[in-house]
Design an enzyme around this catalytic site. Structure first.
Site, short mmCIF file in Angstrom:
data_model
loop_
_atom_site.label_atom_id
_atom_site.label_comp_id
_atom_site.label_asym_id
_atom_site.label_seq_id
_atom_site.Cartn_x
_atom_site.Cartn_y
_atom_site.Cartn_z
CB SER A 59 -2.31 4.26 -3.75
OG SER A 59 -1.47 4.78 -4.77
CB VAL A 64 -2.02 8.66 5.11
CG1 VAL A 64 -1.79 7.73 6.30
CG2 VAL A 64 -2.82 9.88 5.55
CB CYS A 65 0.14 5.52 1.23
SG CYS A 65 -1.58 5.00 1.36
CG ASP A 66 4.99 10.17 0.56
OD1 ASP A 66 5.41 10.26 -0.59
OD2 ASP A 66 5.60 10.64 1.54
#
Length: 172
Positions: A59, A64-66
């Site tokens: 997501s 971490v995804c950002d």
């Protein structure tokens, strides 16, 4: 019957099950259908003739995804027009558009696997327990052959950005 890989990865140390095959370099990249927006779909063939770096995140609204998506957006500037960077998540297209606008993401194409989990199942990254796609990286050449794969063992860890970018550069 769909293949399940029990304990193939962990989330904060807890085993999770990945649905779908484990791809390897040299495999033909499977096709998939994901959402570009509410009314429009995209598939592997939409990016024919390009080198594709596919960055998979659970997501965009997590740390971490950002960071992963921002990093590949920055890297895109040095890779040229023969390369397309796709970030695929289960986030709804609305959420992806909102996040990209807020984050200033302008080089990465975000695609949503929320409808059918087509990408997750084809690439072996669908997390059975959460119905999210597991963090992973795929580099696919202009002929749709998988050139590089990184399946992370732990969902909360960062991928090897340098290795993924190096795999793209080897194909240029």
């Amino acid at each position: 019957m769909t293949q399940e890989r029990t304990g193939a990865a962990t989330f904060k140390g807890n085993p999770i099950t990945l649905v779908g095959p484990e791809l390897k370099a040299g495999d033909t990249a499977p096709n998939f259908v994901v959402s570009k927006n509410l009314l429009e779909d995209a598939s592997l063939s939409d990016y024919a003739g390009k080198i594709k770096l596919i960055s998979v995140v659970p997501s965009l609204d997590t740390g971490v995804c950002d960071a992963q998506t921002r990093r590949f957006n920055t890297e895109a500037a040095g890779l040229g027009d023969d390369v397309v960077i796709l970030t695929i998540s289960m986030d709804l297209p609305f959420a992806q558009a909102r996040w990209c606008g807020a984050a200033g993401i302008d080089r990465v194409i975000t695609l949503s696997d929320h409808k059918d989990a087509s990408f997750g199942q084809a690439y072996g990254v669908l997390i059975k327990e959460f119905r999210l796609d597991m963090r992973s990286i795929f580099v696919i050449d202009k002929n749709d052959t998988v050139a590089y794969v990184e399946y992370l063992a732990e969902m909360a860890e960062h991928p090897n950005y340098e290795a993924a970018v190096a795999a793209v550069k080897e194909l240029l």
